[in-house]
Design an enzyme around this catalytic site. Structure first.
Site, PDB file in Angstrom:
ATOM      1  N   HIS A 233       0.872  -1.173   0.000  1.00  0.00           N
ATOM      2  CA  HIS A 233       0.000   0.000   0.000  1.00  0.00           C
ATOM      3  C   HIS A 233       0.915   1.231   0.000  1.00  0.00           C
ATOM      4  O   HIS A 233       2.030   1.189   0.528  1.00  0.00           O
ATOM      5  CB  HIS A 233      -0.836  -0.050   1.283  1.00  0.00           C
TER       6      HIS A 233
ATOM      7  N   ASP B 191       3.322  -4.452   8.118  1.00  0.00           N
ATOM      8  CA  ASP B 191       2.057  -3.713   8.014  1.00  0.00           C
ATOM      9  C   ASP B 191       0.911  -4.726   8.164  1.00  0.00           C
ATOM     10  O   ASP B 191       0.659  -5.538   7.279  1.00  0.00           O
ATOM     11  CB  ASP B 191       2.040  -3.023   6.637  1.00  0.00           C
TER      12      ASP B 191
ATOM     13  N   GLN C 197      -4.305  -5.254   6.871  1.00  0.00           N
ATOM     14  CA  GLN C 197      -5.272  -6.168   6.263  1.00  0.00           C
ATOM     15  C   GLN C 197      -5.239  -7.562   6.897  1.00  0.00           C
ATOM     16  O   GLN C 197      -6.032  -8.428   6.525  1.00  0.00           O
ATOM     17  CB  GLN C 197      -4.997  -6.310   4.752  1.00  0.00           C
TER      18      GLN C 197
ATOM     19  N   LYS D 182     -10.447  -0.965  10.376  1.00  0.00           N
ATOM     20  CA  LYS D 182     -10.568  -2.187   9.557  1.00  0.00           C
ATOM     21  C   LYS D 182     -10.845  -3.403  10.454  1.00  0.00           C
ATOM     22  O   LYS D 182     -11.154  -4.479   9.974  1.00  0.00           O
ATOM     23  CB  LYS D 182      -9.283  -2.415   8.764  1.00  0.00           C
TER      24      LYS D 182
ATOM     25  N   CYS E 254      -4.703   2.444  -3.691  1.00  0.00           N
ATOM     26  CA  CYS E 254      -3.458   2.961  -3.089  1.00  0.00           C
ATOM     27  C   CYS E 254      -2.305   1.983  -3.298  1.00  0.00           C
ATOM     28  O   CYS E 254      -1.494   1.759  -2.373  1.00  0.00           O
ATOM     29  CB  CYS E 254      -3.630   3.255  -1.598  1.00  0.00           C
TER      30      CYS E 254
HETATM   31  C1  LIG Z   1      -2.163  -2.858   3.606  1.00  0.00           C
HETATM   32  C2  LIG Z   1      -2.552  -1.489   4.067  1.00  0.00           C
HETATM   33  N1  LIG Z   1      -1.651  -0.727   4.682  1.00  0.00           N
HETATM   34  C3  LIG Z   1      -1.949   0.495   5.134  1.00  0.00           C
HETATM   35  C4  LIG Z   1      -3.197   1.031   4.964  1.00  0.00           C
HETATM   36  C5  LIG Z   1      -3.482   2.410   5.476  1.00  0.00           C
HETATM   37  O1  LIG Z   1      -4.378   2.345   6.538  1.00  0.00           O
HETATM   38  P1  LIG Z   1      -4.968   3.688   7.180  1.00  0.00           P
HETATM   39  O2  LIG Z   1      -5.521   4.480   6.040  1.00  0.00           O
HETATM   40  O3  LIG Z   1      -6.021   3.190   8.115  1.00  0.00           O
HETATM   41  O4  LIG Z   1      -3.840   4.371   7.867  1.00  0.00           O
HETATM   42  C6  LIG Z   1      -4.168   0.293   4.314  1.00  0.00           C
HETATM   43  C7  LIG Z   1      -5.520   0.854   4.063  1.00  0.00           C
HETATM   44  O5  LIG Z   1      -6.229   0.442   3.195  1.00  0.00           O
HETATM   45  C8  LIG Z   1      -3.834  -1.008   3.856  1.00  0.00           C
HETATM   46  O6  LIG Z   1      -4.744  -1.770   3.228  1.00  0.00           O
END
Ligand SMILES: Cc1ncc(COP(=O)(O)O)c(C=O)c1O
Length: 417
Positions: free
Chosen positions: A134, A211, A214, A237, A375
């Site tokens: 992401h 990270d 997900q 999430k 993203c």
């Molecule tokens: C794999 C991953 N990392 C980071 C993020 C960013 O999360 P946030 O917007 O809640 O900070 C997302 C959001 O879709 C994501 O899917």
């Protein structure tokens, strides 16, 4: 462990999706005159009554600022807030609440670390990421690289959407200082073998950042088993509120890192001659925190703890298997991401249809999915597509909803492709 979670551990409920759905008031509504089918859980998931009630009760009965200790409400708020931190610690099996930092979410947590590690990097050092990250796990590292002269290097992905292990092994080496990898891909649904990759990275003394945005809606990661240095997720999430997330950091790493932001809470003593930092975890928590949101996140985890997580995972995998089986019933439909180990997420394209049109046409039938680049532009470039349509399932989705999605897709394909 809170009283509630002790009780829940003793009597874990078996998983019954129809009764679970009653816990999520938002799901029982119509959109464009059709029952809502919510399949955009990867972007943000819905909240059970337990979370809504916990936040409501917090504001009605105990709100005050935390850690001030001057009166009863302040004590109640602090107990609820720190109780939620303990719930997160237990969820992640971290050794101590000193290792659990509240952040605004995954994005802020990664920025916090990228900022804190600046002093550890020099020109020529390498930060390993992957093509399936992401943007939140790419851009902060690019900004860090800009500041330090380090390089961001992406590990390749296979056409099926798995991490290319040959690429990983060839890129990991003496110059690698940081490995920043997603546990689960938001586009492909791929579950990366992070424990194995962290173990490889640690042989080179590499700082490991995972990270978990997900991953946590589907799995309960164990920090001690995983042995990474940092892990982060967003509450929204994980069936909790927006505006809060948690960062796990190995205590020794957090101790060695400078604070991210300055202000109240994060200091021990301030003077114009010398200011000193608070102890962990407060050193990284400048300003009044998101108290009600922390309470909401704790309630979301307590809610999940009521269920047999293995049974939930099996139900989710049935949704994925059924979706996979139905792909061939839609002429011209192609999945992007067919890894062997996946969470219930399907990204797809349909010949002759733009992803955003698929999204709009599904919405007219009450079905919410996500379309676009998610993203993850480098991954879109890798697959040579401007974007995909993505249906992402949660444990409250049903096999009937999978059928409704595919019935709608067949109709759209017939009428518009
Ligand atoms: C794999 C991953 N990392 C980071 C993020 C960013 O999360 P946030 O917007 O809640 O900070 C997302 C959001 O879709 C994501 O899917």
């Amino acid at each position: 462990m809170t009283d509630l979670s002790v009780a829940n551990t003793v009597a874990r409920q078996m998983f019954d999706v129809e009764s679970v759905r009653k816990d999520f008031p938002i799901l029982s509504q119509t959109v464009h005159g059709k029952p809502l089918v919510y399949l955009d859980n990867g972007a943000s998931s819905q909240k059970p009554t337990a979370v809504l009630d916990a936040m409501d009760r917090y504001y009605r009965e105990m709100h005050s600022n935390v850690h001030r200790g001057a009166h009863t409400l302040g004590d109640r708020a602090t107990a609820a807030f720190e109780g939620a931190r303990e719930t997160v610690r237990e969820f992640l099996n971290a050794r101590s609440t000193r290792e659990i930092i509240w952040t605004r979410g995954t994005t802020e947590a990664i920025n916090l670390i990228a900022n804190g590690l600046a002093g550890k990097l020099k020109a020529g050092d390498e930060i390993l990421v992957s093509f399936m990250e992401h943007h939140a796990n790419i851009v902060p590292w690019q900004m860090l690289a800009e500041r330090t002269g380090a390089k961001v290097i992406p590990v390749q992905v296979t056409p099926q959407g798995e991490l290319d292990m040959d690429s990983f092994d060839s890129l990991l080496g003496e110059n690698t200082r940081i490995l920043a990898l997603t546990h689960v891909s938001n586009v492909l649904g791929t579950v990366n073998p992070v424990q194995q990759l962290v173990a490889k990275a640690r042989k080179f003394d590499v700082i490991t950042v995972i990270d978990g945005a997900q991953a946590v809606p589907h799995y309960q990661p164990d920090m001690q088993a995983l042995d990474c240095d940092f892990y982060m997720f967003s509450a929204h999430k994980l069936f909790g509120p927006t505006g809060i997330g948690a960062l796990y950091g190995r205590e020794s790493m957090l101790e060695a890192m400078p604070p991210y932001q300055g202000g109240g809470e994060m200091i021990e003593r301030v003077s114009f001659e010398r200011t000193t930092w608070n102890t962990l975890p407060y050193k990284f928590e400048a300003g009044t925190p998101a108290i009600a949101e922390a309470v909401g996140l704790g309630a979301a985890i307590d809610y999940l703890n009521r269920f047999d997580r293995a049974a939930m995972e099996r139900a989710e995998q049935e949704l994925l298997a059924r979706s996979n089986a139905l792909v061939e019933t839609v002429p011209g439909m192609e999945l992007i991401g067919t890894a062997a180990n996946k969470v219930p997420v399907i990204s797809f394209k349909i010949a002759g249809l733009h992803p955003s049109d698929i999204g709009t046409l599904l919405d007219q039938q009450g079905i919410a999915i996500r379309t676009g680049h998610h993203c993850a532009m480098p991954l879109m470039d890798f697959y040579g597509v401007p974007g995909t349509a993505r249906a992402s399932f949660a444990f409250y989705n049903t096999l009937d909803e999978v059928e409704q999605l595919f019935t709608a897709l067949r109709k759209i394909q017939r009428l518009f492709a």
